[in-house]
Scaffold this motif. Structure first.
Motif, mmCIF file in Angstrom:
data_model
loop_
_atom_site.group_PDB
_atom_site.id
_atom_site.type_symbol
_atom_site.label_atom_id
_atom_site.label_comp_id
_atom_site.label_asym_id
_atom_site.label_seq_id
_atom_site.Cartn_x
_atom_site.Cartn_y
_atom_site.Cartn_z
ATOM 1 N N GLY A 1 9.223 -41.659 75.128
ATOM 2 C CA GLY A 1 9.376 -41.404 76.566
ATOM 3 C C GLY A 1 8.088 -40.913 77.201
ATOM 4 N N ILE A 2 7.358 -40.011 76.534
ATOM 5 C CA ILE A 2 6.092 -39.464 77.037
ATOM 6 C C ILE A 2 4.996 -39.902 76.085
ATOM 7 N N ARG A 3 3.993 -40.619 76.603
ATOM 8 C CA ARG A 3 2.906 -41.138 75.774
ATOM 9 C C ARG A 3 1.571 -40.787 76.405
ATOM 10 N N ALA A 4 0.639 -40.219 75.572
ATOM 11 C CA ALA A 4 -0.660 -39.756 76.063
ATOM 12 C C ALA A 4 -1.763 -40.660 75.553
ATOM 13 N N ILE A 5 -2.789 -40.833 76.403
ATOM 14 C CA ILE A 5 -3.941 -41.674 76.064
ATOM 15 C C ILE A 5 -5.203 -40.871 76.331
ATOM 16 N N ALA A 6 -6.088 -40.737 75.319
ATOM 17 C CA ALA A 6 -7.416 -40.149 75.504
ATOM 18 C C ALA A 6 -8.407 -41.306 75.565
ATOM 19 N N THR A 7 -9.097 -41.455 76.682
ATOM 20 C CA THR A 7 -9.963 -42.620 76.887
ATOM 21 C C THR A 7 -11.123 -42.633 75.895
ATOM 22 N N ASP A 8 -11.555 -43.833 75.529
ATOM 23 C CA ASP A 8 -12.651 -43.976 74.556
ATOM 24 C C ASP A 8 -13.942 -43.361 75.060
ATOM 25 N N TYR A 9 -14.174 -43.372 76.369
ATOM 26 C CA TYR A 9 -15.437 -42.881 76.911
ATOM 27 C C TYR A 9 -15.255 -41.547 77.626
ATOM 28 N N GLY A 10 -14.244 -40.779 77.224
ATOM 29 C CA GLY A 10 -14.115 -39.408 77.684
ATOM 30 C C GLY A 10 -13.831 -39.281 79.170
ATOM 31 N N GLY A 11 -14.517 -38.278 79.784
ATOM 32 C CA GLY A 11 -14.250 -37.949 81.183
ATOM 33 C C GLY A 11 -14.527 -39.099 82.134
ATOM 34 N N PHE A 12 -13.638 -39.278 83.144
ATOM 35 C CA PHE A 12 -13.813 -40.344 84.122
ATOM 36 C C PHE A 12 -13.333 -39.866 85.490
ATOM 37 N N TYR A 13 -13.754 -40.591 86.549
ATOM 38 C CA TYR A 13 -13.350 -40.267 87.915
ATOM 39 C C TYR A 13 -11.874 -40.658 88.086
ATOM 40 N N ALA A 14 -11.047 -39.655 88.437
ATOM 41 C CA ALA A 14 -9.608 -39.886 88.528
ATOM 42 C C ALA A 14 -9.263 -40.981 89.532
ATOM 43 N N SER A 15 -9.995 -41.031 90.646
ATOM 44 C CA SER A 15 -9.665 -42.011 91.689
ATOM 45 C C SER A 15 -9.967 -43.442 91.287
ATOM 46 N N SER A 16 -10.748 -43.630 90.186
ATOM 47 C CA SER A 16 -11.132 -44.996 89.794
ATOM 48 C C SER A 16 -10.142 -45.631 88.834
ATOM 49 N N LEU A 17 -9.156 -44.877 88.338
ATOM 50 C CA LEU A 17 -8.292 -45.364 87.260
ATOM 51 C C LEU A 17 -7.320 -46.452 87.744
ATOM 52 N N ILE A 18 -7.233 -47.525 86.934
ATOM 53 C CA ILE A 18 -6.210 -48.564 87.101
ATOM 54 C C ILE A 18 -5.577 -48.796 85.728
ATOM 55 N N ILE A 19 -4.229 -48.629 85.633
ATOM 56 C CA ILE A 19 -3.500 -48.861 84.380
ATOM 57 C C ILE A 19 -2.635 -50.101 84.581
ATOM 58 N N ARG A 20 -2.749 -51.058 83.643
ATOM 59 C CA ARG A 20 -1.939 -52.275 83.713
ATOM 60 C C ARG A 20 -0.998 -52.353 82.515
ATOM 61 N N ASP A 21 0.232 -52.724 82.770
ATOM 62 C CA ASP A 21 1.201 -53.013 81.706
ATOM 63 C C ASP A 21 0.927 -54.442 81.239
ATOM 64 N N VAL A 22 0.474 -54.590 79.974
ATOM 65 C CA VAL A 22 0.104 -55.916 79.467
ATOM 66 C C VAL A 22 1.302 -56.860 79.498
ATOM 67 N N ALA A 23 2.500 -56.319 79.299
ATOM 68 C CA ALA A 23 3.692 -57.181 79.253
ATOM 69 C C ALA A 23 3.975 -57.828 80.594
ATOM 70 N N THR A 24 3.711 -57.111 81.689
ATOM 71 C CA THR A 24 4.018 -57.648 83.023
ATOM 72 C C THR A 24 2.770 -58.044 83.802
ATOM 73 N N GLY A 25 1.610 -57.504 83.404
ATOM 74 C CA GLY A 25 0.381 -57.766 84.152
ATOM 75 C C GLY A 25 0.279 -56.977 85.443
ATOM 76 N N GLU A 26 1.266 -56.095 85.722
ATOM 77 C CA GLU A 26 1.287 -55.331 86.961
ATOM 78 C C GLU A 26 0.684 -53.949 86.739
#
Length: 642
Positions: A31-56
């Motif tokens: 139900g709750i899944r965490a991801i630590a990015t490979d390149y560490g700290g990033f600008y929060a406003s730049s993030l885009i997450i896509r569901d590979v199954a739906t492409g959305e």
């Protein structure tokens, strides 16, 4: 530490080198899944997450960000109106186990991912060797001090900010799976925030009071604020005033000298002021004179012919000249002929001869009359007519000059608009026709939305309630079940009403408004008297079939409309009326009209009203259809038959 990756510092949040795309993660199905990015700290406003199954892309209600880097946010995130974070927590179980991330990494030491830190800690082997001071001293230039994140009161703790930052990140990793600890941390943070807010509020109150203190709370002197004392200021003003007076005097003298200099001090030329020289002016005058003379010479014959035309070419009348006609003058002369002396007669003959002289006896010229010659007028008329009839664009106007469109642009715009309309109609015609012909309440309109009091199954009750409200809006009427007459008169008064109804029957060409029978002259019903606009008092009405007969006392209903809560809407007129006098009561008028509402065989109650104002007064006694009564026929003379 081979897993620790780094990038250059991106302080703008826009560097292409730090833009990470399509970073793939397998996050399982919890139900709750965490991801630590490979390149560490990033600008929060730049993030885009896509569901590979739906492409959305995921919405903000499907995840949240954690691992906030306070120092990095203070240095770089605030300048770009965002935070620097390193962990993404997916909260929506509907998201598949495969996701991809696009983000803008901050870089340098902030590009160390949480997973790499965890691996480094697990594989860390401490060095148990004793430190050798020569290896760590005299290296201050290579290890510059930076601002610590701990309390400034703790002396001696310098360059520990990265250790504190790393511990905070580990703490955040631990707290991500501990909602209770998170609540405690939030409660502690809220309490600390409230404490600081109260302290700031107190300080702000003190600051506001201090700002409102205009009694020099800091005991400043003029010298401290580089100001003058009152005496120094007065002295400075006196010096400045004297200097300005002297300067103004000098300026006034110079200005006066310049104003009175009439020798063209600015060396202005005729061209600068758009003027002709004497020679140029004479040349322009000569050109104009030659042009006028040429026009006069070319039209002199036409002008002379018009001047010598003694047949009144302008059709001038004596009235337009402010004089009398020849016949008027002759009549006046004839009337006074007996008193005119022989000298006056001779003078009159001379005057008549002069008046009849149309050969310009005074030798007047067009210039003396302040007008143009006939030739000039003809020339101007020809020029104006020729220019007005010139349809070949004599001024060389363009489409842009007259604010128009070229024909090809107009055709293109019309064809484009027509094509769009035809396309829209073609694409939507079936849907529009289907919607128009849909009588199954496609908009799901409720009874309340169209003004009904309750649901559809209470429509009869609503109608009764509405009828009751309408009945209360006018003057109440209750019809009897027999004659439906709203007054109760008998005797002579009833007889008058009988006669008036008989006349009403005659007015309507045989339609039986009412015809009494058996001597019954009592008409039953309930009808309270009331007055209408104009002062007439309504005293009753009779309904027979679709015919309405209305009685008024001392007033007119001409042009007014009789309405009722059951649907009557009858325009009344003196042209369909009869007026009679009832001794001791007044002048009555009976108005007749046809209504869409007919009589019934059962009693009913409703409300009546009269709208508008009378257009004409009440007809006199005996008037029928607004006409006086016909005189009786003359008596026939007796005589024998043939």
């Amino acid at each position: 530490m081979s897993e620790v990756m780094s990038l250059p510092l991106d302080a703008t949040g826009k560097a292409p080198s730090n833009h990470i795309t399509d970073e793939h993660y397998v996050i399982g199905s919890a139900g709750i899944r965490a991801i630590a990015t490979d390149y560490g700290g990033f600008y929060a406003s730049s993030l885009i997450i896509r569901d590979v199954a739906t492409g959305e892309p995921l919405g903000p209600d499907q995840y949240f960000l954690s691992g906030i880097m306070d120092l990095a946010t203070a240095k770089y995130g605030a300048a770009n109106a965002t935070q620097i974070v390193s962990i993404v927590v997916v909260t929506d179980p509907a998201v598949s186990s495969n996701v991809e991330l696009d983000y803008q990494a901050l870089g340098v030491q902030y590009a160390t991912p949480q997973t790499a830190i965890a691996n480094a800690i697990e594989t860390y082997e401490p060095d148990t060797r004793s430190p050798q001071w020569p290896s760590v001293i005299d290296d201050v230039a290579d290890l510059p001090a930076s601002q610590a994140l701990h309390d400034a009161g703790q002396e001696g703790l310098i360059t520990f900010e990265y250790v504190v930052h790393a511990i905070d990140r580990l703490q955040q990793l631990a707290l991500m799976g501990d909602p209770i600890a998170q609540d405690e941390v939030k409660a502690y943070a809220d309490g600390a925030d409230n404490t600081q807010t109260q302290a700031i509020s107190s300080l702000l109150d003190l600051l506001v009071k201090h700002e409102a203190d205009h009694a020099n709370p800091h005991r400043l002197t003029p010298g401290q604020i580089l100001a003058l004392t009152q005496s120094q200021q007065d002295a400075a003003i006196r010096v400045e005033t004297s200097a300005r007076i002297a300067a103004d005097t000098e300026v006034d003298e110079t200005l006066n000298d310049h104003i009175t200099d009439y020798a063209n001090p600015h060396q202005t030329t005729l061209a600068q002021v758009d003027m002709y020289s004497v020679a140029q002016a004479n040349n322009q005058i000569s050109i104009a004179q030659n042009g006028v003379n040429a026009v006069l010479a070319s039209n002199v014959s036409t002008m002379n012919a018009h001047i010598n035309n003694t047949n009144n070419p302008h059709q001038t009348t004596p009235a337009e000249l402010g004089t009398l006609s020849a016949s008027d003058i002759s009549a006046a002369i004839a009337a006074a002929a007996s008193t005119v002396t022989s000298g006056v007669s001779a003078a009159l003959s001379t005057l008549n001869a002069h008046i009849g002289n149309t050969a310009n006896p005074h030798e007047l010229t067009p210039a003396q009359l302040g007008t143009w010659t006939a030739a000039q007028l003809q020339s101007l008329a020809s020029a104006v007519s020729g220019h007005a009839a010139n349809y070949s664009n004599p001024h060389g106007d363009t489409v842009d000059m007259i604010g128009g469109m070229a024909s090809d642009a107009i055709d293109s715009a019309i064809n484009s608009a027509l094509s769009g309309l035809l396309s829209y109609y073609s694409n939507n015609n079936a849907a529009m026709v289907g919607h128009v012909n849909n009588f199954g309440n496609p908009h799901q309109v409720s009874a309340q939305a169209i003004g009904c009091v309750g649901p559809w199954n209470n429509l009869a009750g609503d109608l009764n309630n509405a009828q009751a409200q309408i009945n209360a809006s006018g003057h109440p009427v209750t019809e009897s079940p027999t004659q439906y007459f709203s007054i109760n008169y008998s005797g002579a008064m009833g007889g008058n009403f009988e006669r008036s109804l008989e006349i009403a029957w005659s007015i309507s060409a045989g339609t039986a408004y009412y015809r009494p029978s058996g001597g019954d002259n009592t008409f039953c019903g309930i009808f309270p008297f009331f007055s209408v606009t104009g002062g007439a008092q309504v005293q009753g009405f009779f309904r027979s079939g679709n015919v309405i007969s209305i009685y008024v006392l001392n007033g007119s209903l001409d042009g007014m409309t009789f309405t009722s809560s059951i649907g009557d809407n009858v325009l009344l007129s003196n042209a369909r009326s009869y007026t009679f006098l009832q001794t001791g009561n007044g002048l009555f008028t009976l108005y007749c009209g046809i209504s869409a509402v007919g009589q019934t065989g059962t009693p009913r109650s409703y409300a009546v009203n009269f709208t508008g104002s009378p257009l004409a007064p009440q007809p006199p006694m005996g008037y029928v259809n607004n006409q006086p009564p016909a005189p009786p026929p003359p008596p026939q003379e007796a005589g024998g038959g043939a």
